[in-house]
Each structure stands twice: as structure tokens, then as C-alpha cells.
Design a protein around this motif. Structure first.
Motif, short mmCIF file in Angstrom:
data_model
loop_
_atom_site.label_atom_id
_atom_site.label_comp_id
_atom_site.label_asym_id
_atom_site.label_seq_id
_atom_site.Cartn_x
_atom_site.Cartn_y
_atom_site.Cartn_z
N LEU A 62 0.80 -1.26 -0.09
CA LEU A 62 -0.11 -0.12 -0.11
C LEU A 62 1.04 1.22 0.13
N LEU A 63 1.85 1.23 0.75
CA LEU A 63 2.69 2.34 0.99
C LEU A 63 4.12 2.39 0.13
N LYS A 64 4.77 1.37 -0.08
CA LYS A 64 5.73 0.88 -0.71
C LYS A 64 5.90 1.81 -2.00
N THR A 65 6.99 2.29 -2.63
CA THR A 65 7.26 2.73 -3.74
C THR A 65 8.33 2.10 -4.50
N GLY A 66 8.57 2.34 -5.82
CA GLY A 66 9.72 2.02 -6.69
C GLY A 66 9.86 0.48 -6.76
N GLU A 67 10.88 0.15 -7.02
CA GLU A 67 11.42 -1.23 -7.22
C GLU A 67 11.01 -2.18 -5.93
N ALA A 68 11.11 -1.60 -4.97
CA ALA A 68 10.87 -2.24 -3.60
C ALA A 68 9.28 -2.85 -3.54
N TRP A 69 8.29 -1.75 -4.00
CA TRP A 69 6.94 -1.99 -4.30
C TRP A 69 6.80 -3.07 -5.25
N ARG A 70 7.46 -2.90 -6.53
CA ARG A 70 7.21 -3.60 -7.59
C ARG A 70 7.44 -5.14 -7.16
N SER A 71 8.48 -5.40 -6.59
CA SER A 71 9.20 -6.87 -6.26
C SER A 71 8.04 -7.51 -5.42
N ASP A 72 7.79 -6.85 -4.34
CA ASP A 72 6.57 -7.28 -3.53
C ASP A 72 5.24 -7.62 -4.25
N ARG A 73 4.88 -6.76 -5.00
CA ARG A 73 3.51 -6.90 -5.47
C ARG A 73 3.60 -8.08 -6.64
N LEU A 74 4.68 -8.19 -7.24
CA LEU A 74 4.61 -9.15 -8.33
C LEU A 74 4.45 -10.48 -7.59
N MET A 75 5.04 -10.62 -6.40
CA MET A 75 4.99 -11.98 -5.85
C MET A 75 3.31 -12.09 -5.10
N LEU A 76 2.99 -10.85 -4.61
CA LEU A 76 1.75 -10.88 -4.07
C LEU A 76 0.57 -11.32 -5.28
N ASN A 77 0.92 -10.74 -6.30
CA ASN A 77 -0.14 -10.96 -7.25
C ASN A 77 -0.52 -12.27 -7.74
N LYS A 78 0.71 -13.18 -7.57
CA LYS A 78 0.48 -14.56 -7.96
C LYS A 78 -0.34 -15.42 -6.93
N GLU A 79 -0.18 -14.90 -5.74
CA GLU A 79 -0.76 -15.52 -4.80
C GLU A 79 -2.43 -14.93 -4.47
N VAL A 80 -2.64 -13.89 -5.00
CA VAL A 80 -3.83 -12.99 -4.68
C VAL A 80 -4.68 -12.86 -5.84
N LEU A 81 -4.08 -12.59 -6.90
CA LEU A 81 -5.04 -11.90 -8.28
C LEU A 81 -4.89 -13.01 -9.36
N SER A 82 -4.03 -13.78 -9.46
CA SER A 82 -3.86 -14.85 -10.44
C SER A 82 -5.01 -15.70 -10.70
N PRO A 83 -5.62 -15.75 -11.83
CA PRO A 83 -6.90 -16.59 -12.31
C PRO A 83 -6.70 -18.05 -11.59
N GLN A 84 -5.61 -18.54 -11.67
CA GLN A 84 -5.59 -19.99 -11.22
C GLN A 84 -5.77 -20.25 -9.61
#
Ligand code: HEM
Ligand code: 2DC
Length: 434
Positions: A62-84
Motif C-alpha cells: 500500500l505504501l511502498k514505492t519504486g522497485e521495492a513495491w514492484r517486487s513485493d507486488r509481483l509476488m503477491l499478485n501470483k497468490e492473490v490475483l492470478s486466475p488459477q
């Protein structure tokens, strides 16, 4: 900074110490979001940042920015947003919906009047927390029983207090906030403290069960377990984002569901049509919820339509990273631009007869480009979007299969800004078994 002028165009505005450009047309929103790049940043709510700095707590996505945000977000997307993964949430969320229906039937019985009339705010808060915790932790809290764990109730109250105390401090700079010992700030700190400590307990429980191998590996064990077992994010970062999701999962879906039920109660024709769609889908899919979800177009449109009139977020915001041209004005890089979601949803230029609750408008021909922005857009959009959508779709399905939703027609309800947008007075709804 005066940028732009004519109706529907952009406006420069000063919000406390922050300057921003405000837009409301889908075309301008498209220009803004198409230029956002891979590290989009929104307005960072100062009291939320100030609390974490004050208590030395790590930031989540929610509050991270830059690359630190992106790497967390990509990991989270897989477990929270991905259709599978998301398909696996269906049984967990249906179960909570079924419990709500069961509870509603019990309340109808108790009333002795063949119906249940109430302000559903607190019922829906509990439903929403129960739902998000079931997918996060793979565990039930039991919030739809008669006895509610006081700690869970404290968590719910803390989230509401956290939002409520944010808005008066929204435009104060973080450094000033920290030195301010006013009641609002103290309440805000107390609210976040309660949120973090309760989330921490839930996280520790799961962690312990995992270590003691109390979790059976055959069934889906929840988002937190998956993240821990992947071992690709430091535990502190996992905790920070899981805490944000737990807090972000209470007032958002519950208020939207309350508005949806209110609108359906006021439009019995739409409600009947929707019920017909749901019952047909149920017959067709022999009760299989995953199958049903693939065919219920009007239900999905109903949720979009609800968010059009009643968005959770009054605006979306982005800092530009390059010059963009909006309504013939050059907006320099690093400018805060706000998309007025609430205003867009009620603009007759964008939505003809905006006052009409008409889910059908989303199914009719014509461009929908950058009109349905309730969850934001792009790589920085709502992380909980798929959880929220499924939770709301399943809830409305199950309610409409079992009850007629009614309300007293005459009551007009307005919208209040309490950081998120909420009804300005209690909404009384009636559930009547079909
Ligand atoms: C961000 C709306 C439910 C967690 C956002 C944003 C919006 C939004 C508009 C900002 C997106 C952007 O800037 O483009 C909603 C609505 C909800 C909802 C309308 C329900 C009706 C949830 C739920 C969760 C959640 C259930 C948790 C599971 C988050 C988080 C972010 C976020 C963590 C920040 C993501 C980031 O910065 O990477 N939400 N939300 N939201 N939401 Fe939601
Ligand atoms: C509030 O001017 C008004 O989803 C400000 O689940 C601009 C602004 C910035 C960020 C927005 C916020 C507004 C409303 C609440 C939002 C937030 C981003 C995420 C948050 C939209 C529009 C929300 C509710 C999250 C909250 C998670 C939190 C509890 C950990």
C-alpha cells in the motif's frame, strides 16, 4: 496553479499543502493511465505513513514505492490475483456466504414476522472480515455466530476508527503529524496499534500451525501459508502486506454490498431480473459456483453499477512521470493528477441519466473504455480486487437465491466522506424469505 477551465475539463486545486490537477473524463483518465509506466505511484496518505514511521513498522505494498513495491507486488499478485489461485477462493468464500444466509434465516425465525429488518452495517463488517480471513489464513473466525470474539470486534472497530481519524489529518505533512499530540492523532495511533496487534496474532497462529505441521497439505491453506512456503519474500514484508489486506478487506466490500442491496431494494425490477439470471445459472450449472460465476453477466454489471454510483475511493491519483497533455494543457512530470471517480460516475456526459441504477448499461453496446475504474487501474490497481469481486458476487447470489431485499422507498441516502465514501445515514433493509 490554475490549469484548465471549462466544464468537464481539468482544474488545478490546492489541498492543504498538496497541489493537484483534477480530471473527470474517461479520455483524460486513459491518457493518464496509459502513460503511467511500470512503477505507478498514488497519493500516499500522510497519517498512514506517519504511523509506520512513528512505530517503526515496515511498509506493505500500500505504501511502498519504486522497485521495492514492484517486487513485493509481483509476488503477491501470483497468490492473490492470478486466475488459477482465485478459483480456489470460491469454496472458501461460498462457505462464509452460506453461513450468512443461515444466520439470516435464524434472525427471520427469531423475529416471528417472516422477515429480518435491520441496519446491516455491523453484520456486513463481520461477514467481510470473516471472508477475507478465510482466504488469507485458511481459517474461520466464527463471526457469523451469535457469540462474536471481542478481539475480532475490536479489530473491526479499529479499522473504522483508523479511516475516520485519517480524514481530518489527510492534508497535513507527516513531519507535522508526528509532533502533533492532538486527540485525532492519538486515536489514529491506537487504531493502527490494534490493527497490527490483532493481525499479528492471526499471522502467528498460522505460522505456528505450519511449523507444527498441523495444516494438511491436501487442501488450500490460504494466502499467508502459500506466501510463507514460497519463501520468496522476507517474513516482515509478507506480514506487512497481509496486515494491509486484512484491514483493507473490511469496510470496502461491506459498504459496497450494503449499497448494492439498497439499490436492488429500490429497483425491484432489476432485482427480479438479476434473480432470474442467478436461478437460471444455478439450474444450468447444477449448483456448481465456479461454473455459475462464468455466466452471471448481469450480476457482474450490478457490482460495476454499484461502484459507479458509490465508489469506495472518491478519486484515483497518480504522479505523472512524464509530461502529459490533458484537455490541451501540458501537465509536467511529477504532478499529482486525481481522477474524480465519484464525479465521473455521476456525470451525464459520461453516463446518460446518471441517477438511474441500471446495471444493463454495462451490457449495452458502446464504449466502456476507462469508465469502470472502481478498483483503480493497471499494475497499481487494487490488490484485493479478485477477492472483493468474488466475495461480493457470491454473497449477492446467495442472498438473492434465498431472500427478497426490500427497503422503505421514501428514504434518500446521501454519501459522506470518511476517507472512504460511506452512507450519510443508517440504511434499513429487510430480507424476506422467498
Ligand atoms: C488499493 C478499491 C477491496 C486491498 C485500492 C485502490 C482502489 C481500491 C481504488 C487504489 C487503486 C489504484 O490506485 O489504482 C477497492 C474497492 C474494494 C476494495 C472498491 C471493494 C469493493 C479491497 C480488499 C482488499 C484490498 C478486499 C484486501 C484483500 C488493497 C490494497 C491496495 C488497494 C493492499 C493497495 C495496492 C498497491 O498499492 O499496490 N483498492 N478495494 N482492497 N486495495 Fe482495494
Ligand atoms: C482518500 O484524497 C482521499 O482501498 C485522498 O483497501 C486520496 C486517497 C488516496 C488513497 C485511497 C484513499 C483516497 C481512499 C482509500 C483507499 C486509498 C488507497 C487504498 C485504500 C482507496 C481516495 C483502500 C480502502 C485500501 C485500504 C487498505 C488499508 C486499510 C490498509
Amino acid at each position: 496553479m490554475e490549469v484548465g477551465g471549462r466544464g468537464g475539463g481539468g482544474r488545478g486545486e490546492k489541498l492543504g499543502v498538496y497541489e493537484s490537477v483534477n480530471i473527470i473524463s474517461p479520455r483524460d483518465a486513459a491518457t493518464l493511465f496509459q502513460a503511467e509506466g511500470t512503477l505507478p505511484e498514488r497519493f500516499s496518505v500522510p497519517p498512514w505513513v506517519a504511523y509506520r514511521d512513528y512505530r517503526n513498522k515496515p511498509y506493505g505494498v500500500l505504501l511502498k514505492t519504486g522497485e521495492a513495491w514492484r517486487s513485493d507486488r509481483l509476488m503477491l499478485n501470483k497468490e492473490v490475483l492470478s486466475p488459477q489461485v482465485v478459483e480456489g477462493f470460491v469454496p472458501l468464500l461460498s462457505e462464509v456466504g452460506e453461513d450468512f444466509v443461515r444466520r439470516a434465516r435464524a434472525q427471520v425465525g427469531k423475529s416471528g414476522r417472516e422477515r429480518w429488518t435491520a441496519d446491516f452495517t455491523h453484520e456486513l463488517f463481520r461477514f467481510a472480515l470473516e471472508s477475507v480471513c478465510h482466504v488469507l489464513y485458511g481459517e474461520r473466525l466464527g463471526l457469523l455466530q451469535d457469540f462474536v470474539d471481542p478481539e475480532a470486534q475490536r479489530f473491526i472497530d479499529a479499522v473504522s476508527l483508523m479511516f475516520h481519524t485519517t480524514s481530518p489529518m489527510l492534508y497535513l505533512p507527516p513531519t507535522l503529524l508526528r509532533h502533533l499530540n492532538v486527540k485525532t492523532w492519538r486515536d489514529h495511533v491506537q487504531a493502527w496499534d490494534a490493527i497490527f496487534s490483532q493481525a499479528d496474532k492471526c499471522i502467528q497462529n498460522v505460522y505456528r500451525d505450519l511449523r507444527l505441521q498441523r495444516k494438511s497439505a491436501n487442501e488450500y491453506m490460504g494466502i499467508l501459508c502459500s506466501l510463507i512456503m514460497q519463501d520468496k519474500l522476507p517474513l516482515d514484508d509478507i506480514k506487512a502486506s497481509v496486515t494491509e489486506m486484512m484491514a483493507g478487506g473490511v469496510d470496502t466490500t461491506s459498504m459496497t454490498l450494503q449499497w448494492a442491496m439498497f439499490e436492488l431494494a429500490r429497483s425491484p425490477g432489476v432485482q427480479e431480473q438479476l434473480r432470474a439470471e442467478i436461478l437460471a445459472a444455478k439450474r444450468e450449472a447444477a449448483g456448481d459456483r465456479v461454473k455459475m460465476l462464468k455466466t452471471i453477466r448481469l450480476l457482474k454489471a450490478t457490482i460495476k453499477e454499484t461502484l459507479r454510483l458509490h465508489p469506495v475511493a472518491v478519486t484515483l491519483q497518480r504522479y505523472t512521470t512524464q509530461e502529459v497533455i490533458l484537455q490541451d494543457y501540458r501537465i509536467p512530470a511529477k504532478t499529482l493528477v486525481q481522477v474524480g471517480l465519484y464525479a465521473m460516475g455521476r456525470d451525464p456526459e459520461v453516463f446518460p441519466k446518471p441517477e438511474q441504477f441500471s446495471p444493463q448499461r454495462w451490457l449495452a453496446a458502446g464504449p466502456k473504455h476507462f469508465k469502470g475504474l472502481g478498483f483503480g487501474f493497471g499494475p497499481r490497481q487494487c490488490l484485493g480486487r479478485r477477492i472483493a469481486e468474488l466475495e461480493m458476487q457470491l454473497f449477492l447470489m446467495q442472498i438473492l437465491e434465498n431472500f427478497k431485499i426490500e427497503t422503505m422507498r421514501a428514504v434518500e441516502v446521501g454519501t459522506k466522506f470518511d476517507l472512504i465514501l460511506i452512507p450519510d445515514k443508517p440504511i434499513y433493509l429487510t430480507l424476506r424469505p422467498l
